[in-house]
Every structure is written in structure tokens, then in C-alpha cells.
Motif scaffolding. Structure first.
Motif, short mmCIF file in Angstrom:
data_model
loop_
_atom_site.label_atom_id
_atom_site.label_comp_id
_atom_site.label_asym_id
_atom_site.label_seq_id
_atom_site.Cartn_x
_atom_site.Cartn_y
_atom_site.Cartn_z
N LEU A 2 -2.14 5.17 7.32
CA LEU A 2 -0.87 5.03 8.05
C LEU A 2 0.00 6.28 7.99
O LEU A 2 0.76 6.55 8.93
CB LEU A 2 -0.09 3.83 7.50
CG LEU A 2 -0.76 2.47 7.68
CD1 LEU A 2 0.04 1.39 6.98
CD2 LEU A 2 -0.95 2.13 9.16
N ALA A 60 -6.14 -0.81 -2.26
CA ALA A 60 -5.55 -1.24 -0.99
C ALA A 60 -4.33 -0.40 -0.64
O ALA A 60 -4.15 0.01 0.52
CB ALA A 60 -5.17 -2.72 -1.07
N GLU A 61 -3.49 -0.11 -1.63
CA GLU A 61 -2.30 0.71 -1.38
C GLU A 61 -2.71 2.13 -1.00
O GLU A 61 -2.15 2.72 -0.06
CB GLU A 61 -1.41 0.74 -2.63
CG GLU A 61 -0.71 -0.58 -2.92
CD GLU A 61 0.44 -0.86 -1.97
OE1 GLU A 61 0.65 -0.09 -1.01
OE2 GLU A 61 1.14 -1.87 -2.18
N VAL A 100 -8.44 -6.10 8.65
CA VAL A 100 -9.41 -6.05 7.56
C VAL A 100 -10.48 -7.13 7.75
O VAL A 100 -10.17 -8.26 8.10
CB VAL A 100 -8.72 -6.19 6.19
CG1 VAL A 100 -7.96 -7.49 6.08
CG2 VAL A 100 -9.72 -6.05 5.05
N ARG A 118 0.61 -4.61 5.74
CA ARG A 118 0.92 -3.26 6.21
C ARG A 118 0.38 -2.99 7.61
O ARG A 118 0.39 -1.87 8.09
CB ARG A 118 0.41 -2.23 5.21
CG ARG A 118 1.06 -2.43 3.84
CD ARG A 118 0.96 -1.28 2.93
NE ARG A 118 1.49 -0.04 3.50
CZ ARG A 118 1.46 1.13 2.86
NH1 ARG A 118 0.96 1.18 1.64
NH2 ARG A 118 1.92 2.22 3.43
N PHE A 135 -3.36 -5.15 2.81
CA PHE A 135 -3.80 -4.56 4.08
C PHE A 135 -3.10 -5.24 5.25
O PHE A 135 -2.56 -4.58 6.15
CB PHE A 135 -5.31 -4.67 4.22
CG PHE A 135 -6.09 -3.66 3.42
CD1 PHE A 135 -5.84 -2.30 3.56
CD2 PHE A 135 -7.09 -4.06 2.56
CE1 PHE A 135 -6.57 -1.37 2.83
CE2 PHE A 135 -7.83 -3.15 1.82
CZ PHE A 135 -7.56 -1.79 1.96
N ARG A 136 -3.11 -6.55 5.26
CA ARG A 136 -2.55 -7.29 6.40
C ARG A 136 -1.03 -7.16 6.48
O ARG A 136 -0.47 -7.06 7.57
CB ARG A 136 -2.98 -8.75 6.31
CG ARG A 136 -4.47 -8.91 6.61
CD ARG A 136 -4.97 -10.33 6.45
NE ARG A 136 -6.39 -10.39 6.83
CZ ARG A 136 -7.22 -11.37 6.48
NH1 ARG A 136 -6.77 -12.38 5.73
NH2 ARG A 136 -8.48 -11.36 6.87
N SER A 155 -4.26 2.20 2.56
CA SER A 155 -3.20 1.94 3.54
C SER A 155 -2.32 3.18 3.73
O SER A 155 -2.01 3.57 4.87
CB SER A 155 -2.35 0.76 3.10
OG SER A 155 -3.11 -0.43 3.03
N ASP A 156 -1.92 3.79 2.63
CA ASP A 156 -1.07 4.99 2.71
C ASP A 156 -1.78 6.09 3.50
O ASP A 156 -1.16 6.77 4.34
CB ASP A 156 -0.73 5.50 1.31
CG ASP A 156 0.32 4.65 0.63
OD1 ASP A 156 0.99 3.87 1.32
OD2 ASP A 156 0.46 4.76 -0.61
N ILE A 187 -2.80 -3.52 8.86
CA ILE A 187 -4.18 -3.03 8.96
C ILE A 187 -5.12 -4.21 9.13
O ILE A 187 -5.05 -5.20 8.40
CB ILE A 187 -4.56 -2.21 7.71
CG1 ILE A 187 -3.75 -0.90 7.69
CG2 ILE A 187 -6.05 -1.92 7.66
CD1 ILE A 187 -3.95 -0.07 6.46
N VAL A 195 -10.37 -1.83 8.42
CA VAL A 195 -10.98 -1.59 7.11
C VAL A 195 -12.02 -2.66 6.84
O VAL A 195 -11.79 -3.85 7.10
CB VAL A 195 -9.90 -1.60 6.00
CG1 VAL A 195 -10.55 -1.62 4.62
CG2 VAL A 195 -8.99 -0.38 6.13
#
Length: 524
Positions: free
Chosen positions: A303, A295-296, A25, A21, A18-19, A299-300, A23, A4
């Protein structure tokens, strides 16, 4: 591991999410268009605020991009049609900064009423001009809201706390909701004539652009104060400058401008004008809220495939998506048709499902249909926010299912009730694509095309030839032509797919044809 890019300043809390989860960035702010094009191909997700502009060129270079997240509500800096064509989901965070923006509008009202910026500059310059700065009370003044949605409603609540009288113009505001809010619902003409202060809280759309035009500014009370913390382009800035100089407009406070960053503007230096650099959402609380939300959401999606607050994609699970996709398309486009065919305050929307579609999870379909209905006036509406926005405006939304469909395997019907009556539209999925199959009780079979012309007329000889000739003379090419009628000589409709958008002059000529009842240009 998904990657991202955060292209605008964002709270560090978003980076942490992000990190956490898993991801990857990168933070690269202040990129030029060329620099963004050079790097965007490496990323699956892009996070922006209002400075970065992912236009069609950026999106064309984003070969791996799956989602763009806007930390905030406004998405006029994002080319949503280009993103949609490329299969890129566009998400925003529609409710994270509402209170902050509303408070900024209230602050602007106080600044104008008591001339705070000019008084501050004068006092710090050692002038002590106590007699120069004679202000006005907000108490008992009439505040005119243009737009009574989430932010407008918060402004109304604060203004009522100041013992102001609040009148509101909003085509989607019902009488019942107005009573609940404690405001008086009025038409725009009445608001202009009555308001001591006007504040705008509406998105920028074709219908709201320059809603305070030179003509409408001239209809306001002498000395009116105008606040715009919503979107640049809602007010004719040249006309406003003239009004400030003549004294007809008493004062104006703007947080947004037609061109941003506004390093220069026709309003700068005007008498009794206060400006801030798009600070509506600039509080620690709002920045944290929208950063965490975006961010949520991204990420959702990256993922799990879950879609939240999307402006161009339905909120459905990965398992449901394949079966629902064609029905989501017909529901949203049919809703867009309905929304473009009504001009009065919407009181109710009924969405009915018949046949095989009635056996599916129709909640996403209803949300898609409702978003389509509301989008012509609320450009930033999406499937998640549409139900809440409808409830907020007192629009009654109902949903029904019937597992038998007499003609089609599946049918979606939308009935919109306005202050002037009801209008009903039906669509189906035929050969894998969405089709319009009924308008005003008349059967037909028409595809949804990007540009269409709707004509309601009496079925009389010569009409089709006259319409075709008029379009040809105007250089408008006909792509499809579909007809429906009740009976010979009775009510009839034509849905014409066109390659060029008909302008207002051409629409007026068509309206002037004998036996024509109604003409509309449609976009999908």
C-alpha cells in the motif's frame, strides 16, 4: 486492490489485518508445486511458513508478485536469488518466535536428562520400570551453546537460572557481550571437550553445515547430550546415529531434520533419541506474533512501498529509494566483501561516507553495509535486524561522514576490527554500478561479479601467468582480472572475476604458489 495468497496455515488475525487494510486475500494451503505455479500469477503478495517452497519455477510464474512474506525467521525454503532477480521483496519476522523456540530447546534438555518420552511410554504400557529410568540432573552441568544470538541468548538465560555453567561458541560474540550474558566465550574445540549438553542455535550456511560432523562428534565428552531445535543439516545425522548406538553420545533431541517433512530418517529408532516435528515455533503466542507481523509488513509494502525486515531489499521510503539505490548496492556488496575476508570474532565495524553520498540519509546504507558484513555467518540477517544483532553480540558500529572526497565523487569505506587487527575496504559508484576501488590500502578498480577469486601475493614476475594457467587447467574461465599493488616487488592483490566457482582443491594449489599470502573464493 492488491491480492495476497496465504499458502500455509496462519492465524486468522492475519486475514483480518489484510481485509481491514483493503487487501484481497485468499487462503489456499497444501498446494502442490504445480498447483501453486498455476495460481501464483494472480497475486501481488505471497505468505508462507516452512511448508510452501517458492522456488525459481514458482517465482518465474509469478508475473505480478511483488513480495513474499515468511511468517517466521527461516527462509531456506525460499529461493531468494530468484526472487531478487525478479524484483520480488522477501521479508521475514525474525523476532516473533524467539522465546517459544528457546523454551522448546530447554524442554528437550529436560526430556533427555530424565528420559521422559520413554518413561511415559513404559508407564502407560503398565510396566512400572522405576529402576530402568535413571536420569541426570541439569544442575551444575556445562551447557555448550553453538550460536549465541537472540534465541541462544534466551536459552543461556534460562540455563543460568537452572544453575548450569554455560560456554558459547559464536564467531560474532565479543568478550564484553559474553560477560554481559553470563557465559564463557570459547572456541568450538573447547566447547566440544567440555560440554555435558550441546544445543545449536545458528542458521544453516555453508560455514555451519554439519558443524557437528563425525569428526567433531568424536571430540565430545562420552555421554554428551545434543539438542537441535535450529535447522536440519547442522549435525551429521548418520554419524550421530552411530554415536548413539555406540554409547559415546548419551542422548539426542531433534526438532529439525535435514529433509522435512521427516517421514523417515536414519535417527528414527536410535537409542535415547527424542524427536518432534519442527514444533519450535508452535505455540499460540508465537503463531499470533508472526502472523500479525507478516500481515502488517506485507500490507505496508503493497500500500505504501515501505519495506520492513527485508532480506533482499533496503528499508527505505519511496521518496528516498531512487537516490539511495546505487549506494545501497555498493554498501551491501562492500560489506559482503568485508564479511568474507574475516575469520575471527568481529569487535567493531566502521562505515565512512565521503563526497556526495555523505549528504544523503546514510542510515539505510550503514544497515546495508552491516548486513553484508554479517551475512556470511548469519544467512538470515537483514537490514532491519543487522543493527540489533550487532548490538546483541557486542559489536561496536560507528558511522562517519566527510563531504569532501579527494578522488571520487562518492566513496564508501568499511573498516572491520577483529581480534587479530583491522581490514579496510572501499567502494564507489562508477558508471552507475558498484565497484571495488581499494583493498588493504591498494588502489584498484574492479566490478562485483557473482563469483570472484581474491589473491594476496608479493609482486613477483611470473605470478599472473602461473595463476592464469592454473585456472585454465582447472576449467575455470576468467571474466575480469584486476590488480593492485603497493610497489614493485611489494604487497599486491588480484581480484579475478570467474565464471565457475573454484573448489577447495584449486584454492589449495593457488595457496601453494610461491609468494602467495592469502587466497579466498568470494560470492556476491
Amino acid at each position: 486492490m492488491p491480492r495476497v495468497l496465504i499458502a500455509d496455515s496462519l492465524s486468522p488475525a492475519a486475514v483480518d489485518i489484510f481485509r481491514q487494510r483493503g487487501i484481497d486475500v485468499d487462503i489456499k494451503t497444501g498446494l502442490s508445486k504445480e498447483d501453486l505455479i498455476a495460481v501464483i500469477g494472480d497475486y501481488d503478495g505471497l505468505v508462507v511458513r516452512s511448508d510452501t517452497k517458492p522456488n525459481k519455477d514458482v517465482i518465474a510464474a509469478a508475473k505480478n508478485l511483488k513480495v513474499i512474506g515468511r511468517a517466521g525467521i527461516g527462509v531456506d525454503n525460499i529461493d531468494i536469488p530468484a526472487a531478487t532477480a525478479a524484483g520480488v521483496v522477501v521479508m521475514n519476522t525474525p523476532f516473533g518466535n524467539s522465546i517459544t523456540t528457546a523454551e522448546h530447546a530447554i524442554a528437550m534438555m529436560f526430556a533427555l536428562a530424565r528420559q521422559l518420552p520413554a518413561a511415559d511410554a513404559s508407564t502407560q504400557a503398565g510396566k512400572w520400570e522405576k529402576n530402568r529410568f535413571m536420569g541426570v540432573e541439569l544442575y551444575a552441568k556445562t551447557l555448550g551453546l553453538i550460536g549465541a544470538g537472540n534465541i541462544g541468548g534466551i536459552v543461556a538465560d534460562r540455563a543460568l537460572g537452572l544453575k548450569m555453567k554455560v560456554v558459547a561458541y559464536d564467531p560474532f560474540l565479543s568478550e564484553e557481550r559474553a560477560v554481559e550474558m553470563g557465559v564463557e566465550k570459547v572456541e568450538l574445540e573447547e566447547l566440544l571437550a567440555r560440554a555435558d549438553i550441546i544445543t545449536l542455535h545458528t542458521p544453516l550456511t555453508d560455514k555451519t553445515r554439519n558443524i557437528l560432523s563425525a569428526e567433531n562428534l568424536a571430540k565430545t565428552k562420552k555421554g554428551v547430550m545434543i539438542v537441535n531445535c535450529a535447522r536440519g543439516g547442522l549435525v551429521d545425522e548418520v554419524a550421530l546415529r552411530a554415536g548413539l548406538e555406540s554409547g559415546h553420545i548419551g542422548a539426542a533431541g531433534f526438532d529439525v531434520f535435514s529433509v522435512e517433512p521427516a517421514k523417515e530418517n536414519v535417527l528414527f529408532g536410535a537409542p535415547n533419541f527424542v524427536a518432534t516435528p519442527h514444533l519450535g515455533a508452535s505455540t499460540n503466542e508465537a503463531q499470533e506474533n508472526v502472523a500479525l507481523q507478516v500481515a502488517e509488513q506485507i500490507s505496508d509494502y503493497l500500500l505504501t512501498g515501505a519495506v520492513t525486515n527485508a532480506l533482499n531489499s533496503p528499508s527505505v521510503t519511496a521518496e528516498e529509494a531512487p537516490r539511495l539505490k546505487p549506494y545501497v548496492a555498493v554498501a551491501e556488496k562492500l560489506g559482503a566483501l568485508a564479511g568474507q575476508m574475516v575469520d575471527f570474532g568481529i569487535k567493531a565495524v566502521d562505515i565512512a561516507f565521503e563526497g556526495e553520498v555523505a549528504k544523503l540519509n546514510v542510515k539505510p546504507l550503514s544497515a546495508a553495509a552491516l548486513a553484508g558484513v554479517l551475512r556470511p555467518m548469519l544467512a538470515e540477517i537483514n537490514m532491519v535486524s543487522a543493527p540489533a544483532v550487532a548490538k546483541e553480540r557486542g559489536i561496536v558500529v560507528s558511522e562517519s561522514r566527510q563531504e569532501d572526497s579527494p578522488v571520487y565523487e562518492s566513496l564508501v569505506r568499511i573498516t572491520v576490527t577483529t581480534e587479530k587487527g583491522k581490514r579496510s575496504f572501499a567502494g564507489s559508484v562508477i558508471a552507475g554500478g558498484p565497484r571495488i576501488v581499494e583493498v588493504k590500502g591498494m588502489d584498484l578498480d574492479a566490478p562485483f561479479l557473482p563469483r570472484m577469486l581474491y589473491v594476496n601475493n608479493l609482486d613477483k614476475p611470473g605470478f599472473i601467468g602461473a595463476l592464469g594457467g592454473m585456472l585454465g587447467e582447472a576449467g575455470v574461465n576468467i571474466a575480469t582480472f584486476n590488480l593492485g599493488r603497493i610497489d614493485a616487488g611489494d604487497d599486491a592483490i588480484a581480484l579475478v572475476g570467474v565464471d565457475q566457482a573454484p573448489d577447495d582443491k584449486l584454492l589449495a594449489k593457488i595457496q601453494a604458489l610461491p609468494h602467495v599470502k592469502e587466497v579466498r573464493a568470494l560470492r556476491f
